[in-house]
Enzyme design. Sequence first.
Site, PDB file in Angstrom:
ATOM      1  CD  GLU A 111      -2.346  -1.139   2.883  1.00  0.00           C
ATOM      2  OE1 GLU A 111      -2.273  -0.164   3.652  1.00  0.00           O
ATOM      3  OE2 GLU A 111      -2.814  -2.229   3.225  1.00  0.00           O
ATOM      4  CE  LYS A 113       5.432   4.879   6.793  1.00  0.00           C
ATOM      5  NZ  LYS A 113       5.309   6.246   7.248  1.00  0.00           N
ATOM      6  CG  ASP A 115       4.466  12.309   5.027  1.00  0.00           C
ATOM      7  OD1 ASP A 115       4.430  11.858   6.187  1.00  0.00           O
ATOM      8  OD2 ASP A 115       5.360  13.073   4.618  1.00  0.00           O
ATOM      9  CE1 TYR A 225      -3.188   2.213   9.573  1.00  0.00           C
ATOM     10  CE2 TYR A 225      -2.955   4.154   8.190  1.00  0.00           C
ATOM     11  CZ  TYR A 225      -2.823   3.536   9.410  1.00  0.00           C
ATOM     12  OH  TYR A 225      -2.325   4.226  10.465  1.00  0.00           O
ATOM     13  CE  LYS A 313      10.268   6.959   6.123  1.00  0.00           C
ATOM     14  NZ  LYS A 313       9.392   7.622   6.988  1.00  0.00           N
ATOM     15  CB  CYS A 407      10.582  48.980  -1.646  1.00  0.00           C
ATOM     16  SG  CYS A 407       9.942  48.009  -3.034  1.00  0.00           S
ATOM     17  CB  CYS A 410       9.321  51.532  -5.666  1.00  0.00           C
ATOM     18  SG  CYS A 410       8.674  51.343  -4.001  1.00  0.00           S
ATOM     19  CB  CYS A 425       7.003  47.971  -0.506  1.00  0.00           C
ATOM     20  SG  CYS A 425       6.858  49.474  -1.485  1.00  0.00           S
ATOM     21  CB  CYS A 430       5.604  49.562  -5.138  1.00  0.00           C
ATOM     22  SG  CYS A 430       6.874  48.312  -5.358  1.00  0.00           S
TER      23      CYS A 430
HETATM   24  S1  IVH Z   1      -0.155   0.315   8.742  1.00  0.00           S
HETATM   25  C1  IVH Z   1       0.622  -1.888  12.456  1.00  0.00           C
HETATM   26  N1  IVH Z   1      -0.596   1.426   6.384  1.00  0.00           N
HETATM   27  O1  IVH Z   1       2.717   5.182   8.838  1.00  0.00           O
HETATM   28  C2  IVH Z   1       0.337  -1.179  11.209  1.00  0.00           C
HETATM   29  N2  IVH Z   1       0.364   2.744   8.098  1.00  0.00           N
HETATM   30  O2  IVH Z   1       5.304   4.759  10.166  1.00  0.00           O
HETATM   31  C3  IVH Z   1       0.692   0.228  11.311  1.00  0.00           C
HETATM   32  N3  IVH Z   1       0.799   5.044   7.447  1.00  0.00           N
HETATM   33  O3  IVH Z   1       1.585   5.078  12.160  1.00  0.00           O
HETATM   34  C4  IVH Z   1       0.206   1.078  10.277  1.00  0.00           C
HETATM   35  N4  IVH Z   1       0.044   4.896   5.386  1.00  0.00           N
HETATM   36  O4  IVH Z   1       0.338   6.567  10.506  1.00  0.00           O
HETATM   37  C5  IVH Z   1      -0.132   1.591   7.638  1.00  0.00           C
HETATM   38  N5  IVH Z   1      -1.040   2.275   4.282  1.00  0.00           N
HETATM   39  C6  IVH Z   1      -0.593   2.443   5.523  1.00  0.00           C
HETATM   40  C7  IVH Z   1      -0.095   3.686   5.969  1.00  0.00           C
HETATM   41  C8  IVH Z   1       0.376   3.795   7.271  1.00  0.00           C
HETATM   42  C9  IVH Z   1       0.581   5.706   6.294  1.00  0.00           C
HETATM   43  C10 IVH Z   1       1.412   5.652   8.650  1.00  0.00           C
HETATM   44  C11 IVH Z   1       0.681   5.343   9.939  1.00  0.00           C
HETATM   45  C12 IVH Z   1       1.709   4.685  10.824  1.00  0.00           C
HETATM   46  C13 IVH Z   1       2.975   5.162  10.220  1.00  0.00           C
HETATM   47  C14 IVH Z   1       4.101   4.226  10.549  1.00  0.00           C
END
Ligand code: IVH
Length: 679
Positions: A111, A113, A115, A225, A313, A407, A410, A425, A430
């Site tokens: 999946e 991840k 942010d 998730y 990551k 400025c 101007c 300014c 300007c």
């Molecule tokens: S699973 C035990 N799935 O990443 C399972 N986490 O670094 C834990 N996060 O705290 C989470 N996308 O806030 C999972 N598809 C995803 C995610 C996800 C973002 C975040 C989540 C977690 C953090 C861990």
Amino acid sequence: MGNESRIEALRKEINQHDYRYYVLNEPTIADVEYDALMKELESLEKAHPELVTPDSPTQRVSGEPAVGFEEYLHLRPMLSLDNSYSIDDLGDWVRRCGKLAGEEDLDYVAELKIDGLSLSLIYEGGQLQRAVTRGDGVRGEVVTGNARTIRSIPLRLADEEPLPAGTIEVRGEVYLPMAVFAQINAEREEQGLPLFANPRNAAAGTMRQLDPRIVAERRLEIFCYQVLLDGQPPFATHHESLEWMEQHGLRVNPTFARCRDLEELIDYCSRWNEGRDELPYEIDGVVVKVDQVRLQEMMGATARSPRWAIAYKYPARQASTRLLDVVYQVGRTGAVTPVAILEPVRLAGTIVSRASLHNRDEMERLGVLKGDWVFIEKSGEIIPQVLKVITDRRTGEETPFDFPADCPVCGVELIRPTGEVVSRCPSISCPAKIREGILHFSSRRAMRIDGLGEALVEQLTLPRQGVPLVSGIGDLYRLRERRPELLDLERMGAKSVDNLLDQIERSKEAGLARLIFGLGIRHVGERTAKILANHFRSMQRLMQAEPEELAGIYEIGEVVAAAVHAWFEAAENHALIGRLEGYGVRMVIDDDNGSSSGTVERVFEGRQFVVTGTLPTMKRDEAKSFIEQRGGRVMSSVSRKTDYVVAGEEAGSKLDRARELGIMVIDEAGLLKLGDPTQ
Ligand code: IVH
């Protein structure tokens, strides 16, 4: 350094970073660096178990709950994930999983991840009872009121098929779409407020707002998730959980994929590393999970993270480079922004040679010197930021910067109002301010004059034999008379000139809210402009408003009221409105024109409302049709099923009942805001 003192130093450092990350939402190091510290501590403690203490950061899931919210003990700890930064690391993990699984079926789910920040949603009898942030993983903060404003969080689970009995917990990631993030920051900049460094910080900051109305404004989203039934995964596989959530109205990121082996996982990771720039939200990697719940249980978890999942990551979008110089840009409001000129460096697929330093305070906080090596980061859609100075790389040759007193365009002396971080300014003539003012007026969110780009505005505002073609927004509507001169401009053929003139003509019908926003009044962003337009319904009435009347409007504070009043007091602005009116620019609102798009989104689909009391401007019938047009239902009495009570003056017993049941109470402005997703 001995092992013991190194362990101590590491713990101290990690705790400080945890505090900056989780409490202040202001991390100062990259995730990679943080993980390296953690790994070093873990391996030292492994080699010297006698030195492990219960308060070591390795012994807990990190973070501190914020103040101001009720705390809640999670049904099951919300763990974090182990990170891997290379295909080799991922390969090691996959091999470990293979060994543990032995002869059993082993599949993975990959999946994105997201942010953002994680949130736990508790449903009882299908109804959302509680929403809790992760906090320190064991205890989180109850933010139900805020979560209820997030439209992708269902207040009730879809129950065409009967729901299983028991407490259903859904976990997911709340995030801010990049476009909303860019918009919020643009508004903050306009209002002289500090900017959010990235969408994640903005989302985390938003969820900790004590006023759900602010949260509603910020348009957060969620991707779910994980689902737990009475604390346990309810299906034999993770992918079935995802499918179940999708079927029950929970928003699951559709990009997840079932993978059989490392090769398929690598393929997924690299596909999305390339595709990530096209996504409307930020991701920082991929989460790989073992699909079979039986195996997940067999593998178990450490105190911090499950062994059955790992985060892969993506390389951070950070780089180091040299700061060659700083230039100072003058914006529409006269705000002077320092911009770092960098030795070009490759970052997230582009060559970066400029980065924002925001304002004088930020320059001082960073302590940048000319010639410094700096760490830069790219996040969201905004231009890269300077994260910090790499002081270790100083040679002694670096020299300080002088923030200008005048400025840079101007030459008029800059002013810095007390309590603001921005120097401005003050000159109305300007050239930089005029140019930016025209660009703002014609921008997509204002009068939408598409043909008017930066290069053209530059030419239009450049003096020709002493006088520019355009020296303010009023002049745009006289350009029709200057057709021959327009044809003389660079890259302007007959077709593009006519196109431009048509666009300008069309903009006259853009509507009152867009016009108010386009004028570029301090503190008046898109939303405030809409509130003003809806309230006054004509420019004439707005112009005559006294500060007290303005400040009396819901959500218009004294600062905004004073700014609006002062703007209309100035003779040149008064004259501008008169001119625009004379050119036929539309300055009144009629009811069909209130929302700029014409078609309304069914944002209230599935939601129940009760309207009670006297609303300030809307009649009961108007409020009812406003709700119904957007797919909502208006009921006559408050029950547990009610999602919102819209309350006006003298609301009485229905309001009491709503409070008793913990139902969200909003007022007319809140209803208008909820109902208009462009706000
Ligand atoms: S699973 C035990 N799935 O990443 C399972 N986490 O670094 C834990 N996060 O705290 C989470 N996308 O806030 C999972 N598809 C995803 C995610 C996800 C973002 C975040 C989540 C977690 C953090 C861990």
